[in-house]
Design a protein around this motif. Structure first.
Motif, mmCIF file in Angstrom:
data_model
loop_
_atom_site.group_PDB
_atom_site.id
_atom_site.type_symbol
_atom_site.label_atom_id
_atom_site.label_comp_id
_atom_site.label_asym_id
_atom_site.label_seq_id
_atom_site.Cartn_x
_atom_site.Cartn_y
_atom_site.Cartn_z
ATOM 1 N N GLU A 174 0.833 -1.193 0.000
ATOM 2 C CA GLU A 174 0.000 0.000 0.000
ATOM 3 C C GLU A 174 0.878 1.257 0.000
ATOM 4 N N GLY A 175 0.575 2.179 -0.870
ATOM 5 C CA GLY A 175 1.331 3.422 -0.971
ATOM 6 C C GLY A 175 2.515 3.354 -1.922
ATOM 7 N N GLU A 176 2.729 2.199 -2.588
ATOM 8 C CA GLU A 176 3.845 2.051 -3.529
ATOM 9 C C GLU A 176 3.637 2.961 -4.740
ATOM 10 N N THR A 177 4.677 3.684 -5.139
ATOM 11 C CA THR A 177 4.597 4.594 -6.287
ATOM 12 C C THR A 177 5.608 4.286 -7.378
ATOM 13 N N ASP A 178 6.512 3.334 -7.125
ATOM 14 C CA ASP A 178 7.535 3.004 -8.111
ATOM 15 C C ASP A 178 6.912 2.199 -9.258
ATOM 16 N N PRO A 179 6.935 2.740 -10.509
ATOM 17 C CA PRO A 179 6.333 2.000 -11.631
ATOM 18 C C PRO A 179 6.956 0.629 -11.849
ATOM 19 N N GLU A 180 8.247 0.481 -11.521
ATOM 20 C CA GLU A 180 8.912 -0.802 -11.705
ATOM 21 C C GLU A 180 8.305 -1.870 -10.787
#
Length: 382
Positions: A174-180
């Protein structure tokens, strides 16, 4: 009365192009018959063999620096032009777009794919034939020439495919923003291009190291987001840089003349340090004046033992900026120039061929041109 032999000093003077504060002098070659009375300057293979030499300064797979010494500028420039425009290489010519829902337009993506350098087993690349041939009706009129496409076969066309789809990754925090981490296949790289051997190509381009593949697998082609798809089929053919830059085997192919720096009068002390700063590091060095030099009665260095003087260390590193000619204290003390027949080549390969092999290929192509010219002259004389 036979002319006196040319002194080494005079021979060197004739080969130096003068680089002055605002002008360049002695730019024209004079080693041709009739220019100097009584001197024989006719071209001979024996004389050329004695004077010509090749010196390698750096020889990396994709980057080579070497000197051609004792060569005319017209021949050196012919090698440069052949390196850029006439050595055949493999590149993508046609792109069939089955599905492309990325934000990159079909035409833009196709152009990017065409510019991706390809490599493969060298014997296989040489085995491939030209798909587009030049037809000439022997009229000698270049306007009568046209490109004829013989059609795609396994001997002249290499097929590659690119099929990739972006989707959400599993187990995202939850809250992850890294596109990879958020997406799978969010970036389309050159390594996603897959070679599809046709006919006998599996023998000419064996797995795993001999297959046709991008030189740099990390070239970014497009970015995707979940639900976006790229599905392409590509046809790669052999061509030359004269048709399109994508077929050029070099990123750069340049040459420069070897710089010369002649210190006409001693430059000492603080002036020597300032003089050294006018050049790139390593070109000018500082040395102590020896007792022997300072003991010469009437000499410019008399009584100056232990002081620093400027000496030329390595002119190869010089960029001929003429910075030293801007300062009044160096006027009449230094003379700059370039050696007319010493060409320092820099060849940077795009990766399909090693850089030193590219030069050998250019020599072979120039030789082939000479053979064609001799044959044409023989036909005219019949």
């Amino acid at each position: 009365m036979a002319p006196e032999p040319i002194s080494p000093e005079e021979a060197r003077r004739r080969k130096i192009v003068g680089v002055n504060a605002e002008t360049v002098t002695n730019v024209t070659s004079t080693d041709f018959p009739g220019h100097y009375p009584g001197e024989d300057h006719t071209w001979s293979l024996e004389k050329f063999t004695q004077n010509f030499s090749v010196q390698y300064h750096k020889n990396h797979p994709h980057d080579a620096v070497f000197s051609l010494i004792g060569l005319d500028a017209s021949i050196a420039n012919a090698f440069r032009r052949i390196l850029i425009a006439e050595i055949p290489t493999l590149a993508i010519e046609q792109v069939f777009v089955h599905n492309n829902t990325s934000i990159v337009h079909d035409e833009v993506l196709a152009a990017r794919l065409g510019l991706v350098p390809l490599t493969g087993k060298l014997e296989g690349l040489n085995w491939l034939k030209f798909r587009k041939k030049i037809i000439n009706d022997d009229t000698g009129d270049a306007r009568e020439e046209e490109k004829k496409d013989d059609g795609a076969t396994d001997t002249n066309t290499v097929v590659l495919k690119l099929q990739i789809e972006c989707r959400w990754a599993e187990g995202i925090k939850e809250g992850e923003t890294d596109p990879e981490k958020l997406y799978v296949n969010s970036n389309v790289y050159a390594r996603h291009m897959v070679f599809e051997p046709q006919g006998n190509q599996h023998k000419q381009f064996p797995e795993p190291d001999g297959i046709v593949r991008p030189v740099n697998p990390d070239v970014l082609l497009a970015k995707l987001r979940p639900g976006q798809v790229v599905d392409l089929e590509m046809f790669a053919i052999k061509g030359i840089g004269a048709d399109h830059a994508k077929f050029s085997p070099v990123a750069t192919a340049t040459y420069r003349l070897l710089p010369t720096i002649d210190i006409m009068s001693p430059i000492l002390g603080n002036d020597a340090r300032k003089f050294a700063r006018c050049f790139p590091k390593g070109v000018i060095g500082l040395e102590d004046i020896t007792e022997e030099e300072s003991g010469m009665v009437g000499g410019e260095l008399e009584g100056r033992a232990g002081e620093k003087k400027a000496v030329v260390r390595n002119t190869f590193k010089d960029t001929v900026s003429r910075e030293c000619l801007r300062h009044d204290e160096f006027k009449g003390k230094v003379r700059l120039g370039r050696v007319r027949d010493h060409f320092i080549f820099s060849v940077e390969s795009t990766g399909q061929f090693e850089s030193d092999r590219l030069f050998l290929e250019s020599v072979a192509i120039l030789k082939m041109k000479c053979v064609r010219l001799k044959r044409s002259l023989a036909n005219i004389m019949r």
